[in-house]
Design a protein around this motif. Structure first.
Motif, PDB file in Angstrom:
ATOM      1  N   LEU A 138      16.188   9.978   4.291  1.00  0.00           N
ATOM      2  CA  LEU A 138      15.809  11.086   5.594  1.00  0.00           C
ATOM      3  C   LEU A 138      16.003  12.464   5.310  1.00  0.00           C
ATOM      4  CD1 LEU A 138      14.908  10.896   8.363  1.00  0.00           C
ATOM      5  CD2 LEU A 138      16.983  10.744   9.270  1.00  0.00           C
ATOM      6  N   HIS A 139      17.051  12.756   4.500  1.00  0.00           N
ATOM      7  CA  HIS A 139      17.223  14.147   4.184  1.00  0.00           C
ATOM      8  C   HIS A 139      16.833  14.746   2.863  1.00  0.00           C
ATOM      9  CE1 HIS A 139      19.773  13.982   7.712  1.00  0.00           C
ATOM     10  NE2 HIS A 139      20.350  12.921   7.532  1.00  0.00           N
ATOM     11  N   ARG A 140      15.896  14.205   2.168  1.00  0.00           N
ATOM     12  CA  ARG A 140      15.354  14.356   0.713  1.00  0.00           C
ATOM     13  C   ARG A 140      13.801  14.624   0.707  1.00  0.00           C
ATOM     14  NH1 ARG A 140      15.982  10.679  -4.018  1.00  0.00           N
ATOM     15  NH2 ARG A 140      13.807  11.659  -4.315  1.00  0.00           N
ATOM     16  N   SER A 141      13.276  15.001  -0.097  1.00  0.00           N
ATOM     17  CA  SER A 141      11.607  14.983  -0.372  1.00  0.00           C
ATOM     18  C   SER A 141      11.429  14.012  -1.714  1.00  0.00           C
ATOM     19  CB  SER A 141      11.112  16.463  -0.720  1.00  0.00           C
ATOM     20  OG  SER A 141      11.871  16.798  -2.004  1.00  0.00           O
ATOM     21  N   PHE A 142       9.869  13.828  -1.550  1.00  0.00           N
ATOM     22  CA  PHE A 142       9.678  12.795  -2.815  1.00  0.00           C
ATOM     23  C   PHE A 142       8.588  13.255  -3.287  1.00  0.00           C
ATOM     24  CE2 PHE A 142      11.919  10.385   0.730  1.00  0.00           C
ATOM     25  CZ  PHE A 142      12.708   9.647   0.274  1.00  0.00           C
ATOM     26  N   GLY A 172       0.943  -1.480   0.004  1.00  0.00           N
ATOM     27  CA  GLY A 172       0.113  -0.160   0.132  1.00  0.00           C
ATOM     28  C   GLY A 172       0.977   1.356   0.015  1.00  0.00           C
ATOM     29  N   TRP A 173       0.238   2.239   0.149  1.00  0.00           N
ATOM     30  CA  TRP A 173       0.996   3.747   0.170  1.00  0.00           C
ATOM     31  C   TRP A 173       1.910   3.771   1.211  1.00  0.00           C
ATOM     32  CZ3 TRP A 173       1.370   5.774  -4.285  1.00  0.00           C
ATOM     33  CH2 TRP A 173       0.065   5.633  -5.234  1.00  0.00           C
ATOM     34  N   ALA A 174       1.808   3.486   2.347  1.00  0.00           N
ATOM     35  CA  ALA A 174       2.420   3.684   3.533  1.00  0.00           C
ATOM     36  C   ALA A 174       3.935   2.562   3.327  1.00  0.00           C
ATOM     37  CB  ALA A 174       1.896   2.951   4.771  1.00  0.00           C
ATOM     38  N   ASP A 175       3.612   1.436   2.409  1.00  0.00           N
ATOM     39  CA  ASP A 175       5.074   0.737   1.882  1.00  0.00           C
ATOM     40  C   ASP A 175       5.728   1.398   1.235  1.00  0.00           C
ATOM     41  OD1 ASP A 175       3.914  -1.435   3.636  1.00  0.00           O
ATOM     42  OD2 ASP A 175       2.600  -1.945   1.943  1.00  0.00           O
ATOM     43  N   VAL A 176       4.960   2.190   0.238  1.00  0.00           N
ATOM     44  CA  VAL A 176       5.442   3.079  -0.891  1.00  0.00           C
ATOM     45  C   VAL A 176       6.549   4.159  -0.177  1.00  0.00           C
ATOM     46  CG1 VAL A 176       5.394   4.881  -2.687  1.00  0.00           C
ATOM     47  CG2 VAL A 176       4.019   2.789  -2.898  1.00  0.00           C
ATOM     48  N   TRP A 177       6.189   4.907   0.965  1.00  0.00           N
ATOM     49  CA  TRP A 177       6.658   5.750   1.480  1.00  0.00           C
ATOM     50  C   TRP A 177       7.945   5.185   2.279  1.00  0.00           C
ATOM     51  CZ3 TRP A 177       1.599   7.491   4.335  1.00  0.00           C
ATOM     52  CH2 TRP A 177       0.742   7.986   3.564  1.00  0.00           C
ATOM     53  N   ASP A 186       0.943  -4.968 -26.512  1.00  0.00           N
ATOM     54  CA  ASP A 186      -0.275  -4.461 -26.315  1.00  0.00           C
ATOM     55  C   ASP A 186      -0.901  -4.196 -25.145  1.00  0.00           C
ATOM     56  OD1 ASP A 186      -0.355  -4.193 -29.281  1.00  0.00           O
ATOM     57  OD2 ASP A 186      -1.354  -5.915 -29.636  1.00  0.00           O
ATOM     58  N   LEU A 187       0.063  -4.315 -24.200  1.00  0.00           N
ATOM     59  CA  LEU A 187      -0.555  -4.320 -22.591  1.00  0.00           C
ATOM     60  C   LEU A 187       0.339  -2.834 -22.081  1.00  0.00           C
ATOM     61  CD1 LEU A 187      -2.052  -5.426 -20.134  1.00  0.00           C
ATOM     62  CD2 LEU A 187      -0.219  -6.471 -19.421  1.00  0.00           C
ATOM     63  N   CYS A 188      -1.025  -2.157 -21.969  1.00  0.00           N
ATOM     64  CA  CYS A 188      -0.550  -0.857 -21.123  1.00  0.00           C
ATOM     65  C   CYS A 188      -0.498  -0.808 -19.662  1.00  0.00           C
ATOM     66  CB  CYS A 188      -1.336   0.463 -21.693  1.00  0.00           C
ATOM     67  SG  CYS A 188      -0.857   2.010 -20.931  1.00  0.00           S
ATOM     68  N   THR A 189       0.529  -0.483 -19.076  1.00  0.00           N
ATOM     69  CA  THR A 189       0.747  -0.485 -17.477  1.00  0.00           C
ATOM     70  C   THR A 189       1.112   1.030 -17.240  1.00  0.00           C
ATOM     71  OG1 THR A 189       1.683  -2.660 -17.532  1.00  0.00           O
ATOM     72  CG2 THR A 189       2.106  -1.405 -15.541  1.00  0.00           C
ATOM     73  N   LEU A 190       0.240   1.422 -16.315  1.00  0.00           N
ATOM     74  CA  LEU A 190       0.418   2.918 -16.093  1.00  0.00           C
ATOM     75  C   LEU A 190       0.934   3.003 -14.443  1.00  0.00           C
ATOM     76  CD1 LEU A 190      -2.923   4.487 -17.088  1.00  0.00           C
ATOM     77  CD2 LEU A 190      -0.762   4.658 -18.106  1.00  0.00           C
ATOM     78  N   SER A 191       1.995   3.715 -14.352  1.00  0.00           N
ATOM     79  CA  SER A 191       2.853   3.859 -13.119  1.00  0.00           C
ATOM     80  C   SER A 191       3.198   5.204 -12.799  1.00  0.00           C
ATOM     81  CB  SER A 191       4.141   2.946 -12.989  1.00  0.00           C
ATOM     82  OG  SER A 191       4.043   1.625 -13.602  1.00  0.00           O
ATOM     83  N   ILE A 192       2.922   5.455 -11.232  1.00  0.00           N
ATOM     84  CA  ILE A 192       3.426   6.822 -11.087  1.00  0.00           C
ATOM     85  C   ILE A 192       4.734   6.473 -10.269  1.00  0.00           C
ATOM     86  CG2 ILE A 192       3.115   8.489  -9.230  1.00  0.00           C
ATOM     87  CD1 ILE A 192      -0.036   7.804  -9.355  1.00  0.00           C
ATOM     88  N   ASP A 193       5.605   7.544 -10.703  1.00  0.00           N
ATOM     89  CA  ASP A 193       7.032   7.532 -10.113  1.00  0.00           C
ATOM     90  C   ASP A 193       6.848   8.221  -8.678  1.00  0.00           C
ATOM     91  OD1 ASP A 193       9.681   7.918  -9.434  1.00  0.00           O
ATOM     92  OD2 ASP A 193      10.184   8.937 -11.292  1.00  0.00           O
ATOM     93  N   THR A 194       6.880   7.563  -7.773  1.00  0.00           N
ATOM     94  CA  THR A 194       6.638   8.007  -6.445  1.00  0.00           C
ATOM     95  C   THR A 194       7.955   8.787  -5.707  1.00  0.00           C
ATOM     96  OG1 THR A 194       7.442   6.217  -5.012  1.00  0.00           O
ATOM     97  CG2 THR A 194       5.000   6.357  -5.947  1.00  0.00           C
ATOM     98  N   SER A 195       9.005   8.475  -6.386  1.00  0.00           N
ATOM     99  CA  SER A 195      10.173   9.074  -5.800  1.00  0.00           C
ATOM    100  C   SER A 195      10.780  10.558  -6.242  1.00  0.00           C
ATOM    101  CB  SER A 195      11.530   8.030  -6.277  1.00  0.00           C
ATOM    102  OG  SER A 195      11.447   6.465  -5.763  1.00  0.00           O
TER     103      SER A 195
END
Length: 380
Positions: free
Chosen positions: A222-226, A51-56, A150-159
């Motif tokens: 720890l010292h950067r933004s995302f 989930g999203w907390a795992d992404v963070w 022919d398969l489209c995968t949409l991803s958000i670059d969270t970094s």
């Protein structure tokens, strides 16, 4: 990934951590250690469900991944009209803010849609028409569309910015080694927090700094933004707790466990400054000296790991053979019991060390070249 609708905001989805080709198994080992035993290596990275907390958490703690992608939708798109239609069905408000610009990037492989820019424009139009999202070529937030078979995968670059940008290293030298690559090479060389590490040609100090950060238990993000901080799923209070817990996990250490040396005084000045910014000055030691002056510090044997010049961009190969020979002679004479690892693009230079090298690792892309990791067992 099968043809799937967008996941609900609070349901698990596929997370993909990208890595240098050839280093995927070592990134998978790292991700397992971060608490994701279900992660599996795949070409170009590691896949898991979360989930999203795992992404963070992954962005905060991974040392080896280049980026963390949230895969939000997957559907068949044999032609542009179908791509346009299916893109409009994605639950965009669950994933993107209407007032945050997005940069759409597409790639096409073995598909009837072969024009990547046309594919990106269809998705940009769908975002604008359904949510009013503006497209900006310099936007911090990226939406990636991969169309394969022919398969489209949409991803958000969270970094956002690549994860090798830790937020503390400003000074770099010639042919720098990225922190993410260094972290996975340390893992490939079986480095652990109890192992003393020496880099005799350290440049701006990447190997010693990564090793010291690992030993100290520092979270590399720890010292950067995302980029995920600009998503509707972002919870500032949970993120603040994650960062607070990460900051509290640094381990006490009374003396350096990682040393870096270089004959270039400017490189040593850069490495020292980088250590100060990363709060690792008391856990590392940098000094200016040639390879021939290298001696083992007091204590148990450890690991020597370095990225020496290979002649493609720095120096000539004829002159470098003498450097590699001196490197090998010094280690064989003064580092009994130590293990050695180094990367180079030239097998002849590796052989010039006359070290008892095992089979080289897989070819790894680095600065437009293909390099391999060469290693020894403990020297006898």
């Amino acid at each position: 990934m099968p043809d799937t609708p967008s996941p609900a905001p609070d349901s698990p989805f596929e997370i993909f951590l990208t890595a240098l080709p050839g280093l995927e198994p070592f990134l998978c080992d790292e991700v397992h250690g971060l608490g994701f035993p279900q992660a599996v290596p795949t070409p170009g990275g590691v896949t898991l469900s979360g989930g999203w907390a795992d992404v963070w958490h992954l962005n905060l703690w991974t040392r080896g991944a280049t980026r963390v992608l949230a895969r939000i939708a997957s559907f068949r798109a044999p032609h542009l009209a179908q791509l346009d239609k299916r893109a409009r069905r994605v639950d965009w408000p669950a994933f993107l803010h209407p007032n945050v610009p997005v940069r759409v990037e597409a790639s096409c492989t073995r598909s009837r849609i072969y024009h990547a820019r046309a594919a990106a424009q269809r998705i940009e139009r769908a975002l604008a028409d359904t949510l009013g999202i503006a497209h900006a070529p310099d936007a911090h937030l990226r939406l990636l569309a991969r169309i394969e078979d022919d398969l489209c995968t949409l991803s958000i670059d969270t970094s956002g910015a690549p994860l090798h940008q830790r937020g503390t290293k400003q000074a770099v030298g010639k042919a720098p080694l990225r922190e993410t690559m260094a972290a996975l090479l340390l893992r490939a060389a079986q480095y652990d927090s109890a192992t003393p590490l020496i880099d005799p040609m350290c440049g701006s100090g990447t190997f010693p700094l990564e090793a010291a950060g690992i030993a100290a238990g520092f979270a590399p993000g720890l010292h950067r933004s995302f980029a995920f901080e600009a998503l509707p799923s972002f919870d500032a209070s949970i993120w603040a707790d994650q960062r607070k817990n990460a900051a509290a996990q640094a381990l006490a250490q009374s003396h350096p466990q990682a040393w870096g040396f270089d004959r270039d005084q400017g490189a040593i000045a850069n490495a020292t400054a980088n250590a100060e910014r990363a709060s690792l000055a008391d856990r590392t030691c940098f000094a200016c000296q040639p390879v021939s002056a290298l001696r083992a510090p007091p204590g148990p044997p450890g690991l020597i790991l370095t990225n020496p010049p290979y002649g493609a961009r720095i120096g000539s190969k004829h002159a470098l053979r003498a450097l590699y020979a001196s490197f090998g002679d010094t280690l064989k004479t003064h580092f009994k019991g130590w293990r050695v690892g180094f990367i180079t693009s030239d097998p002849a230079l590796a052989r010039a060390t006359a070290l008892p090298l095992g089979p080289p690792g897989p070819p790894l892309p680095h600065g437009g070249l293909k390099v391999r990791l060469y290693q020894t067992a403990p020297l006898r």
